[in-house]
Design an enzyme around this catalytic site. Structure first.
Site, mmCIF file in Angstrom:
data_model
loop_
_atom_site.group_PDB
_atom_site.id
_atom_site.type_symbol
_atom_site.label_atom_id
_atom_site.label_comp_id
_atom_site.label_asym_id
_atom_site.label_seq_id
_atom_site.Cartn_x
_atom_site.Cartn_y
_atom_site.Cartn_z
ATOM 1 N N VAL A 1 7.097 -0.225 -5.842
ATOM 2 C CA VAL A 1 7.094 -0.209 -4.378
ATOM 3 C C VAL A 1 5.940 0.659 -3.888
ATOM 4 O O VAL A 1 5.736 1.767 -4.369
ATOM 5 C CB VAL A 1 8.425 0.355 -3.834
ATOM 6 C CG1 VAL A 1 8.392 0.483 -2.319
ATOM 7 C CG2 VAL A 1 9.580 -0.538 -4.271
ATOM 8 N N CYS A 2 5.215 0.129 -2.918
ATOM 9 C CA CYS A 2 4.076 0.862 -2.372
ATOM 10 C C CYS A 2 4.281 1.071 -0.871
ATOM 11 O O CYS A 2 3.989 0.182 -0.074
ATOM 12 C CB CYS A 2 2.803 0.062 -2.629
ATOM 13 S SG CYS A 2 1.358 0.854 -1.934
#
EC number: 2.3.2.23
Length: 169
Positions: free
Chosen positions: A88-89
């Protein structure tokens, strides 16, 4: 292993079990390791992800809350801000301080006041409203920008269906 991080994580876990937050439930992957959490994220209503059950792992550093946990989708998901490997960014999971690329203000990045709850609320909001300006999955971002109701929607629907089947295995 830092006693402070262990106590803080135990407290947050107990709090989430006592007062569950809508949209997700959290627990430990292994009862003997407070630094590895498994979260079941429910696709938010009125989004393409509605009805999905997404398994996510949070891995906390020993110096939590000074540094952010890493977050990874275990269930396949098609989203501009989730890399194809599941990482996840989003801003609040980025290391604290200045962004060397100049995209994010320091206050948008990790701050020690964040909790599992604030992280999950940010991720739920990210599902509802992707940020295609700094994508982790360039293909998903391109589809989201150019044809959100075409190919993008079809791929998300497939992930949601798959997540429902896996949730009950």
């Amino acid at each position: 292993m830092s006693e402070q991080s262990v106590l803080l994580l135990r407290k947050q876990l107990a709090e989430l079990n006592k007062n569950p937050v809508e949209g997700f439930s959290a627990g430990l992957i292994d009862d003997d390791d407070i630094y590895k959490w498994e979260v079941l994220l429910i696709g938010p209503q009125d989004t393409l992800f509605e009805g999905g059950f997404f398994k996510v792992h949070l891995t906390f550093p020993v110096d939590y809350p000074l540094r952010p946990p890493k977050m990874k989708f275990i269930t396949e998901i098609w989203h501009p801000n989730v890399a194809k490997n599941g990482d996840v960014c989003i801003s609040i999971l980025h290391e604290p301080g200045e962004d060397k690329f100049g995209y994010e203000k320091p206050e948008e990045r990790w701050l020690p006041i964040h909790t599992v709850e604030t992280i999950m609320i940010s991720v739920i909001s990210m599902l509802a409203d992707p940020n295609s300006d700094s994508p982790a999955n360039v293909d998903a971002a391109k589809e989201w920008r150019e044809d959100p109701n075409g190919e993008f929607k079809r791929k998300v629907a497939r992930c949601v269906r798959k997540s429902q089947e896996m949730a009950f295995e």
